[in-house]
Structure formats: structure tokens, C-alpha cells
Motif scaffolding. Sequence first.
Motif, mmCIF file in Angstrom:
data_model
loop_
_atom_site.group_PDB
_atom_site.id
_atom_site.type_symbol
_atom_site.label_atom_id
_atom_site.label_comp_id
_atom_site.label_asym_id
_atom_site.label_seq_id
_atom_site.Cartn_x
_atom_site.Cartn_y
_atom_site.Cartn_z
ATOM 1 N N SER A 284 -0.331 20.359 -4.234
ATOM 2 C CA SER A 284 -0.740 20.186 -2.859
ATOM 3 C C SER A 284 -2.184 19.531 -2.736
ATOM 4 O O SER A 284 -2.764 19.783 -3.828
ATOM 5 N N CYS A 285 -2.466 19.021 -1.566
ATOM 6 C CA CYS A 285 -3.747 18.306 -1.479
ATOM 7 C C CYS A 285 -4.173 18.675 -0.056
ATOM 8 O O CYS A 285 -3.783 18.594 0.774
ATOM 9 N N LEU A 286 -5.748 19.044 0.104
ATOM 10 C CA LEU A 286 -6.430 19.143 1.054
ATOM 11 C C LEU A 286 -7.433 18.026 1.181
ATOM 12 O O LEU A 286 -8.530 18.448 0.676
ATOM 13 N N PRO A 287 -7.492 17.042 1.815
ATOM 14 C CA PRO A 287 -8.451 16.280 2.317
ATOM 15 C C PRO A 287 -9.553 17.057 3.060
ATOM 16 O O PRO A 287 -9.216 17.918 4.045
ATOM 17 N N THR A 349 5.779 2.980 -1.139
ATOM 18 C CA THR A 349 5.940 3.986 -1.990
ATOM 19 C C THR A 349 5.028 5.021 -2.355
ATOM 20 O O THR A 349 5.594 5.868 -3.456
ATOM 21 N N VAL A 350 3.911 5.015 -1.839
ATOM 22 C CA VAL A 350 3.023 6.039 -2.260
ATOM 23 C C VAL A 350 3.393 7.396 -1.886
ATOM 24 O O VAL A 350 4.129 7.652 -1.130
ATOM 25 N N ASN A 351 2.825 8.412 -2.434
ATOM 26 C CA ASN A 351 3.020 9.789 -2.485
ATOM 27 C C ASN A 351 2.334 10.521 -1.276
ATOM 28 O O ASN A 351 1.541 9.720 -0.535
ATOM 29 N N GLU A 352 2.768 11.460 -0.821
ATOM 30 C CA GLU A 352 2.312 12.389 0.594
ATOM 31 C C GLU A 352 0.779 12.300 0.427
ATOM 32 O O GLU A 352 -0.043 12.208 1.487
ATOM 33 N N GLN A 355 -0.920 9.174 0.969
ATOM 34 C CA GLN A 355 -0.373 8.643 2.398
ATOM 35 C C GLN A 355 -1.564 9.269 3.507
ATOM 36 O O GLN A 355 -1.944 8.843 4.554
ATOM 37 N N LYS A 356 -1.807 10.532 3.198
ATOM 38 C CA LYS A 356 -2.911 11.122 3.962
ATOM 39 C C LYS A 356 -4.224 10.529 3.789
ATOM 40 O O LYS A 356 -4.965 10.309 5.003
ATOM 41 N N GLY A 357 -4.784 9.885 2.816
ATOM 42 C CA GLY A 357 -5.671 9.223 2.551
ATOM 43 C C GLY A 357 -5.673 7.887 3.382
ATOM 44 O O GLY A 357 -6.809 7.552 4.222
ATOM 45 N N LEU A 358 -4.577 7.192 3.172
ATOM 46 C CA LEU A 358 -4.315 6.118 4.078
ATOM 47 C C LEU A 358 -4.491 6.009 5.501
ATOM 48 O O LEU A 358 -5.086 5.372 6.227
ATOM 49 N N ALA A 363 -7.283 5.483 10.510
ATOM 50 C CA ALA A 363 -7.991 6.094 11.665
ATOM 51 C C ALA A 363 -9.385 5.833 11.832
ATOM 52 O O ALA A 363 -10.011 6.392 12.865
ATOM 53 N N GLY A 364 -9.851 5.460 10.645
ATOM 54 C CA GLY A 364 -11.497 5.271 10.576
ATOM 55 C C GLY A 364 -12.259 6.449 10.566
ATOM 56 O O GLY A 364 -13.441 6.719 10.562
ATOM 57 N N GLN A 365 -11.648 7.578 9.959
ATOM 58 C CA GLN A 365 -12.312 9.013 9.508
ATOM 59 C C GLN A 365 -12.994 8.921 8.216
ATOM 60 O O GLN A 365 -12.384 9.443 7.405
ATOM 61 N N THR A 366 -14.200 7.957 8.065
ATOM 62 C CA THR A 366 -14.785 7.920 6.887
ATOM 63 C C THR A 366 -16.200 8.037 6.953
ATOM 64 O O THR A 366 -16.820 7.866 8.219
ATOM 65 N N LEU A 367 -16.823 8.460 5.894
ATOM 66 C CA LEU A 367 -18.338 8.521 5.797
ATOM 67 C C LEU A 367 -18.624 7.691 4.498
ATOM 68 O O LEU A 367 -17.799 7.316 3.465
ATOM 69 N N PRO A 368 -19.866 7.431 4.463
ATOM 70 C CA PRO A 368 -20.175 6.512 3.206
ATOM 71 C C PRO A 368 -20.385 7.408 2.030
ATOM 72 O O PRO A 368 -20.506 8.755 2.330
ATOM 73 N N SER A 369 -20.437 7.108 1.016
ATOM 74 C CA SER A 369 -20.471 8.009 -0.237
ATOM 75 C C SER A 369 -22.036 8.430 -0.485
ATOM 76 O O SER A 369 -22.754 7.418 0.014
ATOM 77 N N GLY A 370 -22.158 9.403 -1.095
ATOM 78 C CA GLY A 370 -23.685 9.769 -1.827
ATOM 79 C C GLY A 370 -24.191 8.729 -2.349
ATOM 80 O O GLY A 370 -25.252 8.610 -2.438
#
Length: 412
Positions: A284-287, A349-352, A355-358, A363-370
Motif C-alpha cells: 500500500s502507499c500513503l502520499p 493502465t497505471v496502478n492505484e 493514480q493517487k499521484g496523478l 488537483a494542483g496539490q503540489t509543492l516545489p522540491s527542496g
Amino acid sequence: MKLTTKMLGATAIVAASATAANAVEMEVMHWWTSGGEAAAVAQFAEALNNNTDNTWLDGAIAGGGDVARPVMVSRIIGGDPPAAFQFNHGRQAEELVEAGLLLDLTDVAEEQNWAEIINPPSLLEACTYDGRVYCAPVNIHSWQWMWLSNAAFETAGVEVPQSWTEFVETVPALEEAGITPLAMGGQAWQQNGSFGVMAIALAGEEAWLAVNRDKDAEVARGPEYARVFEAFGAARDYSAGLQVQDWNQATNAVIEDTAAAQIMGDWAQGEFALAGEVAGEDYSCLPGLGEVAVLDTGGDAFFFPVTGDPEMEAAQKELAALLLSPEVQVAFNSAKGSLPIRGDVDLTTVNECTQKGLDLLAAGQTLPSGNELLSPDTITQLNDLMTQFWNDTSMTPADVQEQYAQIIESAS
């Protein structure tokens, strides 16, 4: 690595030799050496070999970016540049650009309409210096993930957690079952990267931006970050049963169900895929550690050294365009576990987990990287501090918090 005036003055970039007219052998340097990474970079090599007259000569360097980057820079300033090399999005190549050692790709970017197809725009901005484009971004990698072995939690008799808070509650059961709660490798960048994920999840986006973007040392000394350092100290205890060095060795412990979880970027998915693991079934994965729904938009880009050879320059620009083509974007990122930098490709065809990342990206829920906000020198200092804390149990969370704040105070 600092580029001194003396070193640059002594540099004479020599032309890379062509194997034949309009067909050149292109040495491409990168640090993708794990099984999943090697499968992904093979997609680039195959695309170049099959779609152009040029040949990919693989220049993989083991040990990660901290090992590879100085080697690449030394090659360039020493007059023996590769045709292309991988860096992360951000400020790592600033001094090479300022020294005039990297190829200007603005004509390729304009011809291929990169300004319209690259999403989010910050990725192209990270390649742009004084209005000119110097790199080809190839993926979106986010650190903001926690990977969980479903079988490990089943063995411990607890439900797979849906957040960091719930994960902490499962730790006693995992330890009772002989399972290491948290897998962590020994490389400094892993510890500092994991801390950054915990900072966003537990201190919040506003506090993280205040520290990393605004260099606000008082926030770094404050209660929001005190909570993060306490949690990071507990995480140090959770990982005590596993002694591995490389990040993919830690991922493999999760795959083999001997460790329950790992905080690691989405490149870990390449290892799960190579092992035949299925998202939602085996792992499982938790963003955002399940605490905040956000991704940081870091990733990888390719830069191309100036060689003075017209045939090599033509081949370099051909490769830059090819890396961003729709077919290559899908093939590479599907194998890598990362997200494509194009918003117009078919990823049905991507996995779940992908898809969470996409969904977060859409939704524009992003931040710049360090890497985009802090200089390489500052990141090196933070890496050193975090690995010191991780390996010295006499060092308290309060100790490391004050030293961290001092680095932020003088950060560039």
C-alpha cells in the motif's frame, strides 16, 4: 562541488568524437543502478538506438547522486564531457550554466512547445536560467510517499495503517512479531529526505515553506518543527533492527515483508514492479504519510555539455527532444514509478499508487522540491546533520533542531 575561477580558466572542453557522419556514440551518465532504475533507463537507450542513427553508451555510476554528481562535474571541467548527464531538477547545475559549459536548448524547447506540454510549469522553470533553457526534464518524482507491506501488518495482527499517526500505533505489534517497523538505509540523503517528508506531514505546508523557501530559522526553532524532530527521533528507534546501506535494500526489506514500511520517493515503485508486487494487494502507499494530500514536484532532468562538435550538438538536441516524446515518456515513467512531465499522455493502465499521484497533480496539490529551494551546499550540510543524528543516539531531538535552525539561518 564548487567550480573555482582557476579550474574553469584551465578548462578546454574538447570535442566528443563522432563514430560516423550524423551518427555518434553518446555517453550518457546517470546514477540509476538499482534493478527498477536500470529497467527504466533502458527505455531511453532503446528509444535512442531504435529511432535515431546514434548509439547510447551507458555511463551508470553506482552510489547515488552524491557519488555521481562530483564525477560528472569533474569530467566536464576536466575536458572530457559525456554527451549528456542526469541531475535533479533545481539548482545543482547553476555553476555549470554560469560558466558556459552547458548547451542552450532553448531552440528545442520552443520548437517542441515545452512551455505548453510540461506540467507543472515549475519543472521547466527549474531548467531555465536568464530566460534560456538548459535541461530536459524527464519525470516528476516526489519524496512524499510511505510504502507499506500488507503482509507484515497481517502477520502482526493489525490493520494496514492509513496515516503516520496510525502507523505509530502499530509499532508495538510489529516489534512483537519480529518485524522492523521502518526500513531506512544508511545513506545521508535518505535520512534527510525522510525528515523532509515528515516535516511537511507533521509541521504542515506553511511551516515547511517558511523554513525551506523563506529560510525562517525561528520557525525551524519553533513548536511545529519540535514535533517533527521528536517524531524523527522515534523513527530512528523504529529502524534499529535493520542494517542496510542502499535505499533499494531498504525497499527490498518491505518487499520481503521483514520490514513494515519505508519513507521513500515514488522511484521505490520500480523495485516493487520488478519484484512482481501489485499495488493494493501486496503493498500500500500513503502520499504525504496519509497526513497531508500533497506531492513535492522534484525529479530528474538531462543536461548536455558544450563540446564544440556540430554533429554531437545535433545528436544532443535530438536526444533532448526524444526524451520528452509521448511514447518515451510513457515507457520510461511506467518503469520508473514516476509521473510523466507531459499532461497529454495516456496513462490509463497505471496502478492505484501512481493514480493517487496523478490525482494530486491534476488537483494542483503540489509543492516545489527542496532541491529547487535550497542550494547544494545547504543540502549537503543538512544531509550531514541528519545522518549524524540518525547514527548517534546520544544526540537529542532538541540538539539536532538547534543545529538545523543554524544551518537554515545561513542558508542560500
